[in-house]
Scaffold this active site. Structure first.
Site, mmCIF file in Angstrom:
data_model
loop_
_atom_site.group_PDB
_atom_site.id
_atom_site.type_symbol
_atom_site.label_atom_id
_atom_site.label_comp_id
_atom_site.label_asym_id
_atom_site.label_seq_id
_atom_site.Cartn_x
_atom_site.Cartn_y
_atom_site.Cartn_z
ATOM 1 N N SER A 237 -2.403 -10.019 3.242
ATOM 2 C CA SER A 237 -2.133 -8.783 3.763
ATOM 3 C C SER A 237 -1.912 -9.014 5.533
ATOM 4 O O SER A 237 -2.349 -9.742 6.117
ATOM 5 C CB SER A 237 -3.724 -7.969 4.202
ATOM 6 O OG SER A 237 -3.491 -6.907 4.759
ATOM 7 N N ARG B 16 -1.490 1.165 16.505
ATOM 8 C CA ARG B 16 -2.012 2.406 15.800
ATOM 9 C C ARG B 16 -1.755 3.821 16.545
ATOM 10 O O ARG B 16 -1.300 4.660 15.804
ATOM 11 C CB ARG B 16 -3.334 2.146 14.855
ATOM 12 C CG ARG B 16 -3.185 1.089 13.989
ATOM 13 C CD ARG B 16 -2.093 0.924 13.255
ATOM 14 N NE ARG B 16 -2.188 -0.338 12.141
ATOM 15 C CZ ARG B 16 -1.131 -1.027 11.689
ATOM 16 N NH1 ARG B 16 0.218 -0.643 12.093
ATOM 17 N NH2 ARG B 16 -1.321 -1.820 10.640
ATOM 18 N N ASP C 173 -8.257 0.187 10.877
ATOM 19 C CA ASP C 173 -6.915 0.979 11.172
ATOM 20 C C ASP C 173 -7.227 2.467 10.624
ATOM 21 O O ASP C 173 -6.517 3.105 11.389
ATOM 22 C CB ASP C 173 -5.648 0.441 10.400
ATOM 23 C CG ASP C 173 -5.000 -0.746 11.046
ATOM 24 O OD1 ASP C 173 -5.682 -0.770 12.070
ATOM 25 O OD2 ASP C 173 -4.271 -1.583 10.470
ATOM 26 N N ASP D 128 0.757 -1.150 0.083
ATOM 27 C CA ASP D 128 0.105 0.015 -0.146
ATOM 28 C C ASP D 128 0.846 1.375 0.027
ATOM 29 O O ASP D 128 0.656 2.141 -0.789
ATOM 30 C CB ASP D 128 -1.009 0.209 1.172
ATOM 31 C CG ASP D 128 -2.024 -1.092 1.212
ATOM 32 O OD1 ASP D 128 -2.639 -1.260 0.224
ATOM 33 O OD2 ASP D 128 -2.396 -1.614 2.234
#
Length: 407
Positions: free
Chosen positions: A177, A96, A125, A16
């Site tokens: 992922s 995060r 996220d 990404d």
């Protein structure tokens, strides 16, 4: 589109964010400053600066956040006993907020116009990053390419990367992922998207051995806790980071901490993933065992309700909220006497209690013994039962009295 001169990107070097650097420059003509928060994914940092600069970033910050991550995010969550939906030990969830906080700090330092992340519009996220940004700079602009670009899938991303000569480490056949940090490794996508498929553990596991390949003899360990925090392993005083690293190795060797689950995402859909959390699973079990010894019944039972709420808060990205802070204050109070030593036996994915001691133990053999004692009068229980059962007696008499009235 808005125009930005300088954008700070949450950068991992994965698919990404590798694609996003080029996309940002192409669509905004802006300078891109990449920021990688090191929360223990050390092996993934090799060659990261070269890759970021080659992809088009003007510079890369690699911020070592591991100690802060462990002491200010992982340990408070362990002390709370927070587990999302009974399985997930929140490995991505509490990583995060700390990264989001650092993104804001660097964006202010660099005079950036916006912060960008590579989270999809389907995931959790995006919420976690953006709530952290809002908590520390509510006026900061946020760019989320997955919500606005023409790319529709990870396969499209790979094609974009190939078209723009962006080097990536995966292909369409290995396109899981993943998210890795000191605490865990997650796997999603490909065959895992169908819950009917058994995970290909022999291919995807990186931290843990399969149960079949774990040793045929058990491994014994001891953990010492002080006020709910692990402070030593097998009698050796270690930092929190060191304890987790060693437990990851020991637990992984014994097939500990492999979780396959279908969870309820914050955005409403269900998702399926496989998590590897060997050290974390051991710490949670050891901490829970010690609490059984040190917490009174009412506190322990009430704390279970707090644990459920705490897990939701962490999962939903609400770390920097007054409620999380208030719950942590409650949890810290409950941990004042959670000090002691836990011995565990690890064997083929199982964690078995092998003994526990604490100077604050509420277990009294003198009272609990099946042998003769001089402290407990068993006759007292008759009066206790009469009072405890009084509502049942009154209810039964009422039913007996009114039994024929409804006929």
């Amino acid at each position: 589109m808005n125009k930005y001169n300088k954008v700070v990107l949450a950068y991992s070097g994965g698919l990404d964010t590798s694609v996003i650097i080029q996309w940002l420059k192409e669509n905004y003509g802006c300078e891109v400053i990449a920021v990688c928060g090191n929360v223990g994914q050390d092996s993934e940092l090799e060659g990261l600066e070269e890759r970021a600069l080659k992809t088009g970033a003007s510079k890369l910050y690699i911020e070592d956040l591991t100690d802060e991550f462990v002491n200010d995010y992982i340990f408070p969550t362990i002390k709370a006993g927070a587990i999302y939906e009974g399985k997930y030990l929140l490995g991505t969830s509490f990583a995060r907020p700390i990264i989001g906080k650092r993104l804001v700090e660097i964006a202010k330092k660099e005079g950036a116009d916006a912060i960008c992340h590579g989270c999809t519009g389907k995931g959790n996220d995006q919420v976690r990053f953006e709530l952290a940004v809002k908590a520390f700079d509510p006026n900061m602009k946020i760019i989320a390419p997955w919500r606005i670009w023409d790319i529709k899938s990870r396969e499209d991303e790979i094609e974009y990367a190939e078209k723009n000569n962006i080097q990536i480490k995966i292909n369409k056949e290995t396109n899981y992922s993943k998210d890795m940090n000191l605490w865990h490794l997650s796997h999603e996508g490909l065959d895992l998207e169908d819950p009917a498929n058994e995970p290909k553990y022999d291919k995807i596991l990186e931290l843990s051995k399969t149960i079949e390949n774990a040793p045929d003899t058990p491994t014994y360990i001891t953990l010492d806790f002080e006020k709910g925090i692990p402070v030593s392993l097998n009698g050796e005083k270690l930092s929190g980071v060191e304890i987790i690293k060693k437990l990851n190795k020991i637990g992984g060797e014994n097939g500990i901490g492999i979780t396959d689950m279908v969870e309820n995402r914050l955005v409403g859909m269900k998702s399926r993933g496989v998590y590897e959390t060997p050290g974390g699973t051991i710490l949670y079990q050891a901490h829970k065992n010690l609490e059984e010894l040190c917490l009174d019944k009412e506190t322990a039972h009430y704390k279970e309700m707090v644990s459920l709420k705490f897990a939701d808060i962490v999962y939903n990205g609400q770390w920097y909220t007054p409620l999380r802070e208030a719950l942590s204050a409650f949890v810290d109070k409950t941990q004042e006497n959670v000090t002691g030593t836990i011995k565990l036996k690890l064997y083929k994915g199982n964690i078995v209690n092998a003994g526990m001691t604490s100077p604050y133990s509420l277990y009294s053999e003198e009272y609990a013994t099946f042998g003769e004692d001089a402290v407990y009068n068993q006759k007292d229980s008759a009066g206790f039962i009469n009072l405890f059962g009084l509502p049942l007696v009154v209810n039964a008499k009422m039913k007996s009295k009114t039994k024929g009235e409804g006929k």
